[in-house]
Scaffold this motif. Structure first.
Motif, short mmCIF file in Angstrom:
data_model
loop_
_atom_site.label_atom_id
_atom_site.label_comp_id
_atom_site.label_asym_id
_atom_site.label_seq_id
_atom_site.Cartn_x
_atom_site.Cartn_y
_atom_site.Cartn_z
N TYR A 71 0.83 -1.21 0.00
CA TYR A 71 0.00 0.00 0.00
C TYR A 71 0.87 1.25 0.00
O TYR A 71 0.53 2.25 -0.66
N ARG A 73 3.84 1.61 -1.38
CA ARG A 73 4.37 1.83 -2.73
C ARG A 73 3.33 2.51 -3.62
O ARG A 73 3.64 3.46 -4.35
N GLU A 74 2.10 2.00 -3.56
CA GLU A 74 1.06 2.56 -4.43
C GLU A 74 0.66 3.96 -4.00
O GLU A 74 0.55 4.87 -4.82
N LEU A 141 4.82 4.66 -10.86
CA LEU A 141 4.84 4.47 -9.41
C LEU A 141 5.83 5.42 -8.74
O LEU A 141 5.63 5.83 -7.60
#
Length: 312
Positions: A71, A73-74, A141
């Motif tokens: 979560y 990273r996103e 990202l």
């Protein structure tokens, strides 16, 4: 499930991202000008909303769960893109703009940065935020608008513009050459052969190109950064196989010398990579066009056409 549950409030996401980055509610609170308890409550509210634990509480310490790490990273990438978009919107108001560029650090320091003054002279309203990256990564990202890397130029989902063909030459310090003179290319085997970790086979390719036995190679230490490899060669640790245009200054001022004038074209090239959806943005187009003009003065000119997208 109500779709609104999948869109937590910005305050919850910001609190979680800061806590995940610091692995500390206290440091996150200091960054956000909140109390520690306020950050803890917001994270707990997010966990209740998602119905999944994001942190493990270990006494006074916290650690991300596997779900929490994913979560982070996103969410981190999404918040970075929102921040970048907001800054660009503000900049457009004054006719400018900005972009986030990821680049190989040595390429940026030795080739790109000495030329950036001309870009700002031509586009005073556009800001280029520089970020260092060594390995391939997901631009979306990471919140990057473009990247410069060295390879065959084929990266799924990205448009590629070739900049400089990679041609490497063996270089050595004057002191090491004097200590262990070399009369023929075969004599290079008496030295430690230094290389960049991302290019582990380049010395083998050079030996093969010269008809030398690869079992005579004395491979030395590897370096993640090309700049560290240059410094290692200059200090006399061994011989390096380096892109010619990245050691021009060292060759000119005598810090390094060519061990032999026997270059090797690796088949790779430095490329500018841009997601196709970014190509219509004014700052991206301005930087791309300027960069393609700059390459014309580089040691080897690449082709003008971008490499087309490949299937993702």
């Amino acid at each position: 499930m109500n779709p609104r549950r999948l869109t937590p409030s910005m305050s919850l996401l910001v609190a979680f991202e800061a806590a995940a980055r610091h692995l500390s509610f206290t440091r996150a609170a200091a960054e956000l000008s909140l109390t520690q308890s306020a950050v803890s409550r917001q994270v707990q509210a997010l966990e209740e909303l998602l119905e999944v634990p994001l942190f493990r509480r270990e006494g006074r310490k916290i650690a991300l769960t596997d779900t929490g790490a994913m979560y982070q990273r996103e969410v981190g990438g999404a918040l970075q893109r929102i921040s970048s978009a907001s800054l660009q919107a503000i900049a457009y108001r004054t006719g400018g703009g900005s972009l986030h560029l990821a680049s190989l650090p040595t390429f940026a320091a030795k080739w790109l940065m000495p030329r950036m003054n001309s870009f700002y002279g031509a586009h005073p309203g556009i800001l280029v935020h520089m970020h260092s990256r060594v390995k391939e990564f997901d631009l979306a990202l990471a919140g990057m608008d473009a990247a410069i890397g060295v390879d065959d130029g084929v990266r799924p989902g990205l448009v590629s513009y070739p900049l400089i063909d990679e041609v490497v030459v063996p270089v050595i310090s004057p002191a090491l050459r004097k200590a262990l003179p070399m009369k023929s290319p075969a004599d290079i085997s008496q030295h430690l052969l230094l290389l960049v970790a991302a290019r582990p086979y380049v010395w083998k390719d050079w030996f093969v190109s010269q008809g030398l036995p690869v079992n005579r190679m004395r491979l030395g230490p590897q370096f993640e950064l090309t700049s560290h490899l240059i410094q290692a060669v200059a200090s006399g640790i061994g011989v390096g196989l380096l892109p010619a245009f990245l050691v021009e200054d060292e060759l000119r001022n005598g810090v390094l010398e060519t061990a032999f004038d026997l270059p090797l074209r690796t088949g790779a090239a430095y490329h500018l990579f841009i997601p196709p959806e970014k190509l219509s943005l004014r700052p991206i187009m301005a930087f791309r066009d300027w960069l393609l003009e700059q390459r014309d003065g580089s040691p080897r000119r690449a082709q003008d056409q971008p490499i087309p997208l490949t299937p993702a």
